[in-house]
Design a protein around this motif. Structure first.
Motif, PDB file in Angstrom:
ATOM      1  N   PRO A 171       0.884  -1.304  -0.004  1.00  0.00           N
ATOM      2  CA  PRO A 171       0.064  -0.036  -0.235  1.00  0.00           C
ATOM      3  C   PRO A 171       0.914   1.304   0.058  1.00  0.00           C
ATOM      4  CG  PRO A 171      -0.819  -1.664   1.455  1.00  0.00           C
ATOM      5  CD  PRO A 171       0.298  -2.296   1.215  1.00  0.00           C
ATOM      6  N   GLY A 172       0.321   2.074  -0.897  1.00  0.00           N
ATOM      7  CA  GLY A 172       1.199   3.425  -0.765  1.00  0.00           C
ATOM      8  C   GLY A 172       1.879   3.440  -2.323  1.00  0.00           C
ATOM      9  N   HIS A 173       1.976   2.383  -2.873  1.00  0.00           N
ATOM     10  CA  HIS A 173       2.721   2.003  -4.157  1.00  0.00           C
ATOM     11  C   HIS A 173       1.653   2.233  -5.539  1.00  0.00           C
ATOM     12  CE1 HIS A 173       5.645   1.192  -1.529  1.00  0.00           C
ATOM     13  NE2 HIS A 173       6.669   1.753  -2.493  1.00  0.00           N
ATOM     14  N   PRO A 174       1.854   2.472  -6.596  1.00  0.00           N
ATOM     15  CA  PRO A 174       0.864   2.545  -7.759  1.00  0.00           C
ATOM     16  C   PRO A 174       0.587   1.217  -8.205  1.00  0.00           C
ATOM     17  CG  PRO A 174       2.999   3.237  -8.417  1.00  0.00           C
ATOM     18  CD  PRO A 174       3.168   3.197  -6.938  1.00  0.00           C
ATOM     19  N   ILE A 175      -0.690   1.332  -9.004  1.00  0.00           N
ATOM     20  CA  ILE A 175      -1.393   0.457  -9.883  1.00  0.00           C
ATOM     21  C   ILE A 175      -1.236   0.624 -11.174  1.00  0.00           C
ATOM     22  CG2 ILE A 175      -3.122  -1.200 -10.064  1.00  0.00           C
ATOM     23  CD1 ILE A 175      -3.974  -0.427  -6.999  1.00  0.00           C
ATOM     24  N   PHE A 176      -0.622  -0.007 -11.969  1.00  0.00           N
ATOM     25  CA  PHE A 176      -0.854   0.199 -13.591  1.00  0.00           C
ATOM     26  C   PHE A 176      -1.798  -0.688 -13.917  1.00  0.00           C
ATOM     27  CE2 PHE A 176       3.634   1.695 -13.013  1.00  0.00           C
ATOM     28  CZ  PHE A 176       3.686   2.849 -13.902  1.00  0.00           C
ATOM     29  N   VAL A 177      -2.867  -0.079 -14.820  1.00  0.00           N
ATOM     30  CA  VAL A 177      -4.147  -0.992 -15.332  1.00  0.00           C
ATOM     31  C   VAL A 177      -3.731  -0.968 -16.777  1.00  0.00           C
ATOM     32  CG1 VAL A 177      -6.367  -1.274 -15.450  1.00  0.00           C
ATOM     33  CG2 VAL A 177      -5.334  -0.470 -13.502  1.00  0.00           C
ATOM     34  N   ILE A 178      -3.256  -2.210 -17.291  1.00  0.00           N
ATOM     35  CA  ILE A 178      -3.147  -2.126 -18.843  1.00  0.00           C
ATOM     36  C   ILE A 178      -4.565  -2.612 -19.228  1.00  0.00           C
ATOM     37  CG2 ILE A 178      -1.996  -3.656 -20.685  1.00  0.00           C
ATOM     38  CD1 ILE A 178       0.323  -3.965 -18.783  1.00  0.00           C
ATOM     39  N   MET A 179      -5.196  -1.807 -19.993  1.00  0.00           N
ATOM     40  CA  MET A 179      -6.620  -1.809 -20.468  1.00  0.00           C
ATOM     41  C   MET A 179      -7.007  -2.803 -21.679  1.00  0.00           C
ATOM     42  SD  MET A 179      -7.912   0.374 -18.544  1.00  0.00           S
ATOM     43  CE  MET A 179      -9.525   0.429 -19.013  1.00  0.00           C
ATOM     44  N   GLY A 180      -7.626  -3.625 -21.512  1.00  0.00           N
ATOM     45  CA  GLY A 180      -8.150  -4.939 -22.258  1.00  0.00           C
ATOM     46  C   GLY A 180      -9.117  -4.332 -23.497  1.00  0.00           C
ATOM     47  N   GLY A 181      -8.847  -4.701 -24.438  1.00  0.00           N
ATOM     48  CA  GLY A 181      -9.508  -4.026 -25.554  1.00  0.00           C
ATOM     49  C   GLY A 181     -10.410  -5.104 -26.506  1.00  0.00           C
ATOM     50  N   GLU A 182     -10.475  -4.681 -27.680  1.00  0.00           N
ATOM     51  CA  GLU A 182     -11.239  -5.666 -28.659  1.00  0.00           C
ATOM     52  C   GLU A 182     -10.542  -7.075 -28.978  1.00  0.00           C
ATOM     53  OE1 GLU A 182      -9.056  -2.696 -31.143  1.00  0.00           O
ATOM     54  OE2 GLU A 182      -9.609  -3.088 -29.204  1.00  0.00           O
ATOM     55  N   GLY A 183     -10.255  -7.811 -28.075  1.00  0.00           N
ATOM     56  CA  GLY A 183      -9.647  -9.281 -28.281  1.00  0.00           C
ATOM     57  C   GLY A 183      -9.511  -9.860 -26.968  1.00  0.00           C
ATOM     58  N   ALA A 184      -9.354 -11.165 -27.073  1.00  0.00           N
ATOM     59  CA  ALA A 184      -9.075 -12.098 -25.924  1.00  0.00           C
ATOM     60  C   ALA A 184      -7.645 -11.705 -25.303  1.00  0.00           C
ATOM     61  CB  ALA A 184      -9.211 -13.632 -26.117  1.00  0.00           C
ATOM     62  N   ILE A 185      -7.549 -12.100 -24.085  1.00  0.00           N
ATOM     63  CA  ILE A 185      -6.053 -11.981 -23.501  1.00  0.00           C
ATOM     64  C   ILE A 185      -5.918 -13.447 -23.200  1.00  0.00           C
ATOM     65  CG2 ILE A 185      -4.750 -10.975 -21.650  1.00  0.00           C
ATOM     66  CD1 ILE A 185      -6.618  -8.640 -21.619  1.00  0.00           C
ATOM     67  N   GLU A 186      -5.313 -14.072 -24.039  1.00  0.00           N
ATOM     68  CA  GLU A 186      -4.883 -15.548 -23.707  1.00  0.00           C
ATOM     69  C   GLU A 186      -3.481 -15.494 -22.729  1.00  0.00           C
ATOM     70  OE1 GLU A 186      -7.072 -17.651 -24.523  1.00  0.00           O
ATOM     71  OE2 GLU A 186      -8.149 -16.452 -25.981  1.00  0.00           O
ATOM     72  N   PRO A 187      -3.769 -16.735 -22.023  1.00  0.00           N
ATOM     73  CA  PRO A 187      -2.712 -16.885 -20.870  1.00  0.00           C
ATOM     74  C   PRO A 187      -1.376 -16.933 -21.370  1.00  0.00           C
ATOM     75  CG  PRO A 187      -4.309 -18.347 -20.597  1.00  0.00           C
ATOM     76  CD  PRO A 187      -4.700 -17.585 -21.776  1.00  0.00           C
ATOM     77  N   GLU A 188      -1.290 -17.617 -22.748  1.00  0.00           N
ATOM     78  CA  GLU A 188       0.136 -17.713 -23.427  1.00  0.00           C
ATOM     79  C   GLU A 188       0.946 -16.693 -23.803  1.00  0.00           C
ATOM     80  OE1 GLU A 188      -2.846 -18.876 -26.741  1.00  0.00           O
ATOM     81  OE2 GLU A 188      -2.602 -19.316 -24.497  1.00  0.00           O
ATOM     82  N   PHE A 189       0.013 -15.414 -23.913  1.00  0.00           N
ATOM     83  CA  PHE A 189       0.813 -14.134 -24.113  1.00  0.00           C
ATOM     84  C   PHE A 189       1.134 -13.474 -22.932  1.00  0.00           C
ATOM     85  CE2 PHE A 189      -2.176 -14.914 -27.829  1.00  0.00           C
ATOM     86  CZ  PHE A 189      -1.191 -15.040 -28.785  1.00  0.00           C
ATOM     87  N   GLY A 190       0.674 -13.704 -21.595  1.00  0.00           N
ATOM     88  CA  GLY A 190       1.050 -12.827 -20.423  1.00  0.00           C
ATOM     89  C   GLY A 190       0.668 -11.580 -20.470  1.00  0.00           C
ATOM     90  N   ILE A 191       1.332 -10.847 -19.524  1.00  0.00           N
ATOM     91  CA  ILE A 191       1.250  -9.330 -19.484  1.00  0.00           C
ATOM     92  C   ILE A 191       1.615  -8.471 -20.731  1.00  0.00           C
ATOM     93  CG2 ILE A 191       1.530  -7.086 -18.313  1.00  0.00           C
ATOM     94  CD1 ILE A 191      -0.091  -9.020 -16.738  1.00  0.00           C
ATOM     95  N   TYR A 192       0.667  -7.663 -21.355  1.00  0.00           N
ATOM     96  CA  TYR A 192       1.171  -6.988 -22.579  1.00  0.00           C
ATOM     97  C   TYR A 192       1.931  -5.963 -22.034  1.00  0.00           C
ATOM     98  CZ  TYR A 192      -2.734  -9.264 -25.428  1.00  0.00           C
ATOM     99  OH  TYR A 192      -3.721 -10.198 -25.776  1.00  0.00           O
ATOM    100  N   TYR A 193       2.730  -5.353 -22.822  1.00  0.00           N
ATOM    101  CA  TYR A 193       3.540  -4.335 -22.537  1.00  0.00           C
ATOM    102  C   TYR A 193       4.309  -4.670 -21.476  1.00  0.00           C
ATOM    103  CZ  TYR A 193      -0.250  -1.375 -24.662  1.00  0.00           C
ATOM    104  OH  TYR A 193      -1.272  -1.308 -25.582  1.00  0.00           O
ATOM    105  N   PRO A 194       5.291  -5.393 -21.790  1.00  0.00           N
ATOM    106  CA  PRO A 194       6.566  -5.892 -20.879  1.00  0.00           C
ATOM    107  C   PRO A 194       7.282  -4.903 -20.142  1.00  0.00           C
ATOM    108  CG  PRO A 194       6.898  -6.757 -23.018  1.00  0.00           C
ATOM    109  CD  PRO A 194       5.610  -6.195 -23.189  1.00  0.00           C
ATOM    110  N   PHE A 195       7.261  -3.438 -20.873  1.00  0.00           N
ATOM    111  CA  PHE A 195       8.048  -2.518 -20.444  1.00  0.00           C
ATOM    112  C   PHE A 195       7.350  -1.843 -19.115  1.00  0.00           C
ATOM    113  CE2 PHE A 195       8.754   2.210 -20.149  1.00  0.00           C
ATOM    114  CZ  PHE A 195      10.253   2.170 -19.970  1.00  0.00           C
ATOM    115  N   ILE A 196       6.163  -2.086 -19.259  1.00  0.00           N
ATOM    116  CA  ILE A 196       5.460  -1.567 -17.765  1.00  0.00           C
ATOM    117  C   ILE A 196       5.476  -2.573 -16.709  1.00  0.00           C
ATOM    118  CG2 ILE A 196       3.027  -1.297 -16.754  1.00  0.00           C
ATOM    119  CD1 ILE A 196       2.152  -0.172 -19.433  1.00  0.00           C
ATOM    120  N   ALA A 197       5.662  -3.908 -16.914  1.00  0.00           N
ATOM    121  CA  ALA A 197       5.598  -4.955 -15.923  1.00  0.00           C
ATOM    122  C   ALA A 197       7.329  -5.099 -15.549  1.00  0.00           C
ATOM    123  CB  ALA A 197       5.373  -6.309 -16.465  1.00  0.00           C
ATOM    124  N   ASP A 198       8.008  -5.092 -16.692  1.00  0.00           N
ATOM    125  CA  ASP A 198       9.312  -5.391 -16.083  1.00  0.00           C
ATOM    126  C   ASP A 198      10.385  -4.005 -15.909  1.00  0.00           C
ATOM    127  OD1 ASP A 198       9.164  -7.954 -16.696  1.00  0.00           O
ATOM    128  OD2 ASP A 198       9.619  -7.846 -18.945  1.00  0.00           O
TER     129      ASP A 198
END
Length: 164
Positions: A24-51
């Motif tokens: 708590p006290g640290h930010p939350i990045f929300v990578i918005m889902g759009g017009e497509g499925a988010i399949e498990p094999e792709f992991g988190i989109y935008y690895p620059f944000i996650a990594d």
């Protein structure tokens, strides 16, 4: 995937990346889902944000799937009628899904405060490109009480007033 006990509840698929979350006290990045499925094999989109950004800021990363894509089906296996499409398959409903999920994660899962003056407050930054970029920007405009900052790349902003 509708909940048989309560048809107003349904399964909303989302992914999280808590590796760098500083609590708590640290930010939350929300990578918005759009017009497509988010399949498990792709992991988190935008690895620059996650990594990179999540590591730099001690942030939590949340990536929800857009309603009516992938396994996020509010009506289960049923095909929506024309009336249901107008009522349920729209940007406003998608944003409300994101707000509900975000508040659940923010408060119930992470223990963050929703009081912006609290040191336990977790600021929310939405991110997206194209239609998810539009959703990111609109989350900040429409839900400024919840979203602190939005990054919208190549966002079709005229989509809102239907001039595209």
């Amino acid at each position: 995937l509708a909940n048989e006990e309560d048809p107003d509840k349904w399964t909303h698929r989302y992914y999280t990346y808590p590796k760098h979350f500083g609590g708590p006290g640290h930010p939350i990045f929300v990578i918005m889902g759009g017009e497509g499925a988010i399949e498990p094999e792709f992991g988190i989109y935008y690895p620059f944000i996650a990594d990179h950004l999540a590591k730099q800021f001690g942030a939590y990363v949340l990536q929800p799937e857009h309603r009516f894509y992938g396994s996020s089906q509010p009506l289960g296996d049923a095909t929506p009628t024309s009336e249901q499409r107008v009522r349920l398959v729209n940007t406003e409903q998608a944003m409300m899904d994101y707000v509900r999920l975000l508040r659940h994660i923010q408060v119930d899962e992470l223990g963050c405060s929703t009081d912006r003056t609290s040191p336990q407050y977790c600021s929310v930054i939405t991110v997206g490109g194209s239609y998810p970029g539009y959703l990111s920007a609109m989350m900040r405009v429409v839900h400024a009480d919840i979203v602190d900052m939005a990054y919208a790349a190549s966002a079709p902003m005229k989509f809102y007033d239907q001039t595209v």
